[in-house]
Design a protein around this motif. Structure first.
Motif, PDB file in Angstrom:
ATOM      1  N   THR A 194       0.855  -1.196   0.000  1.00  0.00           N
ATOM      2  CA  THR A 194       0.000   0.000   0.000  1.00  0.00           C
ATOM      3  C   THR A 194       0.884   1.236   0.000  1.00  0.00           C
ATOM      4  OG1 THR A 194      -1.588  -1.232   1.362  1.00  0.00           O
ATOM      5  CG2 THR A 194      -1.963   1.127   1.107  1.00  0.00           C
ATOM      6  N   PRO A 195       1.330   1.696  -1.176  1.00  0.00           N
ATOM      7  CA  PRO A 195       2.246   2.849  -1.240  1.00  0.00           C
ATOM      8  C   PRO A 195       1.573   4.124  -0.756  1.00  0.00           C
ATOM      9  CG  PRO A 195       2.198   1.639  -3.329  1.00  0.00           C
ATOM     10  CD  PRO A 195       1.055   1.145  -2.505  1.00  0.00           C
ATOM     11  N   LYS A 196       2.398   5.087  -0.330  1.00  0.00           N
ATOM     12  CA  LYS A 196       1.887   6.410  -0.010  1.00  0.00           C
ATOM     13  C   LYS A 196       1.423   7.090  -1.297  1.00  0.00           C
ATOM     14  CE  LYS A 196       4.708   7.310   4.119  1.00  0.00           C
ATOM     15  NZ  LYS A 196       5.619   8.280   4.775  1.00  0.00           N
TER      16      LYS A 196
ATOM     17  N   ALA B 181      -8.594   4.347   3.675  1.00  0.00           N
ATOM     18  CA  ALA B 181      -9.975   3.882   3.775  1.00  0.00           C
ATOM     19  C   ALA B 181     -10.431   3.430   2.384  1.00  0.00           C
ATOM     20  CB  ALA B 181     -10.887   4.983   4.309  1.00  0.00           C
ATOM     21  N   PHE B 182     -11.452   2.573   2.353  1.00  0.00           N
ATOM     22  CA  PHE B 182     -11.864   1.949   1.110  1.00  0.00           C
ATOM     23  C   PHE B 182     -13.337   2.218   0.826  1.00  0.00           C
ATOM     24  CE2 PHE B 182      -8.351  -0.438   2.826  1.00  0.00           C
ATOM     25  CZ  PHE B 182      -7.561  -0.718   1.719  1.00  0.00           C
ATOM     26  N   THR B 183     -13.672   2.295  -0.471  1.00  0.00           N
ATOM     27  CA  THR B 183     -15.076   2.302  -0.886  1.00  0.00           C
ATOM     28  C   THR B 183     -15.592   0.870  -0.808  1.00  0.00           C
ATOM     29  OG1 THR B 183     -14.633   1.865  -3.217  1.00  0.00           O
ATOM     30  CG2 THR B 183     -14.533   4.171  -2.505  1.00  0.00           C
TER      31      THR B 183
ATOM     32  N   ALA C 203     -11.995   0.505  -3.786  1.00  0.00           N
ATOM     33  CA  ALA C 203     -11.106   1.597  -4.200  1.00  0.00           C
ATOM     34  C   ALA C 203     -10.473   2.238  -2.965  1.00  0.00           C
ATOM     35  CB  ALA C 203     -11.872   2.632  -5.009  1.00  0.00           C
ATOM     36  N   LEU C 204      -9.159   2.451  -3.036  1.00  0.00           N
ATOM     37  CA  LEU C 204      -8.406   2.975  -1.897  1.00  0.00           C
ATOM     38  C   LEU C 204      -8.353   4.497  -1.925  1.00  0.00           C
ATOM     39  CD1 LEU C 204      -6.395   2.573   0.498  1.00  0.00           C
ATOM     40  CD2 LEU C 204      -4.577   2.506  -1.221  1.00  0.00           C
ATOM     41  N   HIS C 205      -8.572   5.121  -0.770  1.00  0.00           N
ATOM     42  CA  HIS C 205      -8.449   6.579  -0.651  1.00  0.00           C
ATOM     43  C   HIS C 205      -7.582   6.891   0.564  1.00  0.00           C
ATOM     44  CE1 HIS C 205     -11.394   7.945  -3.694  1.00  0.00           C
ATOM     45  NE2 HIS C 205     -11.882   6.743  -3.492  1.00  0.00           N
ATOM     46  N   GLN C 206      -6.561   7.735   0.337  1.00  0.00           N
ATOM     47  CA  GLN C 206      -5.691   8.158   1.431  1.00  0.00           C
ATOM     48  C   GLN C 206      -6.176   9.504   1.955  1.00  0.00           C
ATOM     49  OE1 GLN C 206      -1.467   7.681   0.942  1.00  0.00           O
ATOM     50  NE2 GLN C 206      -1.741   6.448  -0.893  1.00  0.00           N
ATOM     51  N   LEU C 207      -6.286   9.613   3.277  1.00  0.00           N
ATOM     52  CA  LEU C 207      -6.838  10.806   3.916  1.00  0.00           C
ATOM     53  C   LEU C 207      -5.989  11.173   5.128  1.00  0.00           C
ATOM     54  CD1 LEU C 207     -10.545   9.610   3.898  1.00  0.00           C
ATOM     55  CD2 LEU C 207      -9.693  11.548   2.574  1.00  0.00           C
ATOM     56  N   PRO C 208      -6.062  12.426   5.593  1.00  0.00           N
ATOM     57  CA  PRO C 208      -5.354  12.797   6.821  1.00  0.00           C
ATOM     58  C   PRO C 208      -5.949  12.082   8.030  1.00  0.00           C
ATOM     59  CG  PRO C 208      -6.003  14.740   5.567  1.00  0.00           C
ATOM     60  CD  PRO C 208      -6.706  13.586   4.953  1.00  0.00           C
ATOM     61  N   LYS C 209      -5.119  11.884   9.046  1.00  0.00           N
ATOM     62  CA  LYS C 209      -5.627  11.327  10.297  1.00  0.00           C
ATOM     63  C   LYS C 209      -6.726  12.226  10.843  1.00  0.00           C
ATOM     64  CE  LYS C 209      -1.600   8.743  11.941  1.00  0.00           C
ATOM     65  NZ  LYS C 209      -0.553   8.651  12.984  1.00  0.00           N
ATOM     66  N   GLY C 210      -7.777  11.602  11.401  1.00  0.00           N
ATOM     67  CA  GLY C 210      -8.893  12.371  11.940  1.00  0.00           C
ATOM     68  C   GLY C 210      -9.990  12.639  10.934  1.00  0.00           C
ATOM     69  N   SER C 211      -9.815  12.159   9.682  1.00  0.00           N
ATOM     70  CA  SER C 211     -10.829  12.387   8.648  1.00  0.00           C
ATOM     71  C   SER C 211     -12.136  11.689   9.002  1.00  0.00           C
ATOM     72  CB  SER C 211     -10.333  11.880   7.294  1.00  0.00           C
ATOM     73  OG  SER C 211      -9.301  12.682   6.800  1.00  0.00           O
ATOM     74  N   THR C 212     -13.216  12.245   8.499  1.00  0.00           N
ATOM     75  CA  THR C 212     -14.567  11.744   8.752  1.00  0.00           C
ATOM     76  C   THR C 212     -15.186  11.265   7.441  1.00  0.00           C
ATOM     77  OG1 THR C 212     -15.563  13.901   8.312  1.00  0.00           O
ATOM     78  CG2 THR C 212     -14.807  13.472  10.581  1.00  0.00           C
ATOM     79  N   PRO C 213     -16.373  10.631   7.497  1.00  0.00           N
ATOM     80  CA  PRO C 213     -17.041  10.244   6.253  1.00  0.00           C
ATOM     81  C   PRO C 213     -17.271  11.411   5.284  1.00  0.00           C
ATOM     82  CG  PRO C 213     -18.044   9.097   8.080  1.00  0.00           C
ATOM     83  CD  PRO C 213     -17.061  10.068   8.688  1.00  0.00           C
TER      84      PRO C 213
ATOM     85  N   ASN D 137      -7.736   3.355  10.052  1.00  0.00           N
ATOM     86  CA  ASN D 137      -7.088   2.660   8.951  1.00  0.00           C
ATOM     87  C   ASN D 137      -7.864   1.409   8.571  1.00  0.00           C
ATOM     88  OD1 ASN D 137      -4.804   3.513   7.526  1.00  0.00           O
ATOM     89  ND2 ASN D 137      -3.540   3.403   9.374  1.00  0.00           N
ATOM     90  N   GLY D 138      -8.105   1.236   7.272  1.00  0.00           N
ATOM     91  CA  GLY D 138      -8.752   0.025   6.779  1.00  0.00           C
ATOM     92  C   GLY D 138     -10.259   0.061   6.776  1.00  0.00           C
TER      93      GLY D 138
END
Length: 696
Positions: free
Chosen positions: A298-300, A386-388, A392-402, A435-436
């Motif tokens: 899972t690359p950055k 997080a994933f759909t 599909a993978l989406h990278q988000l900042p820590k603390g992100s919400t839906p 995460n995940g």
């Protein structure tokens, strides 16, 4: 400083087909244009662009990028023009130079506004050609290397803060970790000089007292892997001083409590060898739970790939180990530049998403403060994955919400979000993601972004999109109010008007569209006389000037009452002239006047109802408003200035809530009628100081 022939030889060594004559011409051009200009160090100014070009050759970039580096300050700091550069070096170089060049300083702008406009222009240029970013990063890196020559401490700190907030994170986002680390170290030295001196001093002590311990540990790692049949390179170093300081600040620990000061890097020949080496390390030394990260599978988002783990060595010493292939290492250290996209004709896929987000932020940001805030949010936060539901993978900042997740997928999904399922369970939209997590967004076409979302979203893209949507909705409401007031104004004209009269009026008023006209009326930027004169010149000649406020007590007359009957305006709905009203007759209490849509009436009452209407004297009514102001200095003063500008006396003002972002108020205003109150609400909604405004 690189001499002319040295720079050209560097380029020709990796690009033998480069135009040698043009490279020589660019070198001579920048020397001639900068002439006798000098830097704070006393060196000739042209030494700076030459050194920036040298940094570009270290990354083996194409000749257009090298020439851009040589010329990047000529338009800003000399008499050179973009047109002249295009004529001498071609349109591509001219476009690149223009992208790197800052905007000319505009005296009317504040320092923050200038910084935001420079950033806006730079981001837009970068989105068209990422070589702009590479030159800018090299430019900033060389400026940081010579920052100590600047005498003004305030200027040094300002440049260091900008580097730490914008340019080091940008370098990280394109995977140029060498640039990022050096920028952070040099900025850290200026921003926290005492902490810098302490940490670098302690590292020097460890280095002198350990007697080659880093080399000994590296040899132990290499021997363990060699016994397993792996051919590897192993290197060790102390952790970056800024990284140590950041960890101390985040964990509230002292230098002595940081146990993983040492870090080691293992380079292998293949991905399979990476995982085999990891297994050997984990079986030879104890692994520290929770410290393993797999950035190979899972690359950055910037393309960074590596295995990270932490081990306990002899004597309970902790150490961090990174395992990667030689190819990964080359990409990780210099990122985008290591596999230069333009050799293949395109942008690396990993870069597209965050660049698109940045450009959306540029489009959506309302002012300098928002642009700087949203950009920092977009590029300077730790990430989660997080994933759909489809994987599909989406990278988000820590603390992100839906909500952050929804805007990451698509702006429309965020705008229409009404709920979310996290791992199959319905959860509030403000729930922080882990995460995940698998996130499913529930949407409705009737929904719209809520201002309250700004209290919990963390991504710059989400904040920018929410603010834009809220402003658009408020603009629609203001335009609708303006349309109602416009219809009233038209009713006072001596004759009917057609569409041509409206078009002509828009031109006379210097507006762009009919919607702008309605917004101007709704926000009280245009009064009745101005609109009437624009529609039919001369039609307002006989119109009386607006009534001037006096200090005398004013009264309100109401038709439909028996003479001598006591009357009072209801406190629950605060009716004002212009509202349709009814009277409630109560024994021994006279008549209480309510607006027809008052909730008290809707709840039912046994009293007699009277059909009432407003009389001729309709000044001095009290309307009640609820407003939410941004929690920053001057917003309340701006709101009260709007009341004064609209000639409304404040009867009472009460704060109802206050938090980090907003302050809520209820205010009673003395107004002449409903139209007067509506204008005030419209003016409040149009103000940057006001988040929400409505009549109670």
């Amino acid at each position: 400083m690189l001499r002319q022939y040295e720079l050209v030889e560097r380029v020709m060594s990796y690009a033998p087909d480069a135009d040698e004559a043009m490279l020589n011409r660019a070198y001579v051009y920048t020397v001639q244009k900068h002439g006798t200009q000098t830097r704070a160090s006393g060196d000739p100014y042209f030494s700076h662009p030459v050194e920036v070009a040298g940094l570009m050759t270290e990354l083996k970039l194409d000749q257009e990028t090298i020439i851009t580096a040589l010329l990047h300050d000529t338009v800003e700091d000399t008499l050179a023009t973009t047109e002249e550069i295009e004529r001498l070096f071609g349109p591509d170089v001219a476009k690149l130079v223009d992208g790197v060049t800052k905007l000319s300083k505009i005296e009317a702008m504040t320092e923050k506004e200038r910084a935001a406009e420079n950033l806006r222009k730079f981001l837009l240029a970068m989105s068209e050609d990422l070589r702009v970013l590479l030159v800018k990063l090299a430019d900033r890196l060389h400026n940081m290397r010579t920052l100590h020559y600047i005498k003004s401490e305030d200027k040094r700190r300002r440049i260091a803060r900008e580097t730490m907030d914008i340019y080091a994170p940008l370098a990280e986002r394109v995977g140029m970790y060498e640039y990022m680390r050096e920028m952070q170290l040099l900025a850290f030295e200026q921003l926290e000089p005492e902490a810098y001196a302490t940490i670098t001093g302690r590292l020097a002590q460890i280095r002198s007292s350990e007697g080659g311990q880093v080399d000994a540990i590296a040899l132990s790692i290499k021997q363990a892997l060699a016994e397993a049949g792996l051919r590897v390179e192993v290197s060790g170093r102390e952790k970056h001083p800024y990284s140590i300081w950041k960890k101390m600040a985040e964990r509230h620990v002292t230098f002595e409590q940081i146990t993983d000061i040492m870090a080691f890097r293992v380079l292998t020949d293949s991905v399979a060898d990476c995982y085999k080496a990891l297994g050997v390390l984990h079986t030879t030394w104890q692994m520290i739970p929770g410290r393993f990260k797999d950035y190979i599978s899972t690359p950055k988002s910037n393309g960074y790939r590596s295995l990270h783990t932490s081990l306990i060595f002899e004597n309970s010493m902790r150490m961090e180990v990174q395992v990667r292939t030689h190819e990964m290492h080359n990409t990780n250290e210099f990122g985008l530049a290591a596999h230069w996209a333009y050799k293949q004709g395109g942008t690396p896929d990993g870069q597209v998403g965050w660049l698109r987000d940045l450009i959306e932020i540029v489009d959506a940001s309302h002012d300098a403060e928002e642009l700087l805030e949203h950009t920092k949010l977009a590029i300077y936060q730790d990430r989660i994955f997080a994933f759909t539901p489809k994987g599909a993978l989406h990278q988000l900042p820590k603390g992100s919400t839906p909500v952050d997740f929804a805007y990451s997928v698509h702006s429309d999904l965020g705008n229409f979000a009404v709920g979310a399922k996290i791992n199959g369970r319905h959860m509030p939209l403000r729930t922080p993601l882990a995460n995940g997590d698998v996130v499913e967004i529930i949407k409705s076409r009737k929904a719209s972004p809520q201002l309250s979302w700004l209290g919990f979203v963390v991504t710059g893209k989400a904040r920018a999109a929410i603010r834009r949507a809220v402003r658009a909705k408020e603009r629609q409401e203001i335009a609708a109010i303006g349309r109602q007031l416009f219809d009233q104004i038209v009713g006072h004209l001596p004759s009917k008007i057609g569409k041509k009269a409206v078009r002509d009026a828009i031109k006379r008023l210097g507006l762009a569209s009919e919607e702008e006209l309605m917004v101007a009326i709704g926000t009280a930027k245009l009064d009745d006389r101005q609109v009437m004169e624009a529609l039919i010149p001369g039609s307002a000649a006989g119109l009386a000037e607006p009534e001037q406020w006096s200090g005398q007590e004013r009264a309100i007359s109401i038709r439909g009452l028996t003479p001598g009957v006591g009357v009072q305006l209801a406190e629950c709905c605060h009716p004002v002239p212009g509202d349709r009203i009814v009277g409630i007759r109560q024994p021994d209490k006279g008549v209480e006047v309510h607006s027809i849509d008052c909730m008290t009436l809707a709840s039912g009452t046994d009293s007699d109802w009277l059909d009432l209407s407003w009389g001729e004297r309709t000044t001095g009514a009290v309307g009640r408003l609820r407003m939410v102001l941004y929690n920053r200095p001057g917003t309340l003063a701006e709101a009260t200035g709007i009341f004064a500008g609209n000639r409304a006396n404040i009867v009472s003002l009460e704060m109802t809530q206050r938090d980090e972002l907003f302050g809520g108020y209820e205010v009673d205003l003395e107004v002449s009628d409903l139209a007067h109150l509506t204008r005030i609400v419209s003016a409040l909604r149009a103000s940057d100081a006001v988040a929400q405004a409505e009549r109670i």
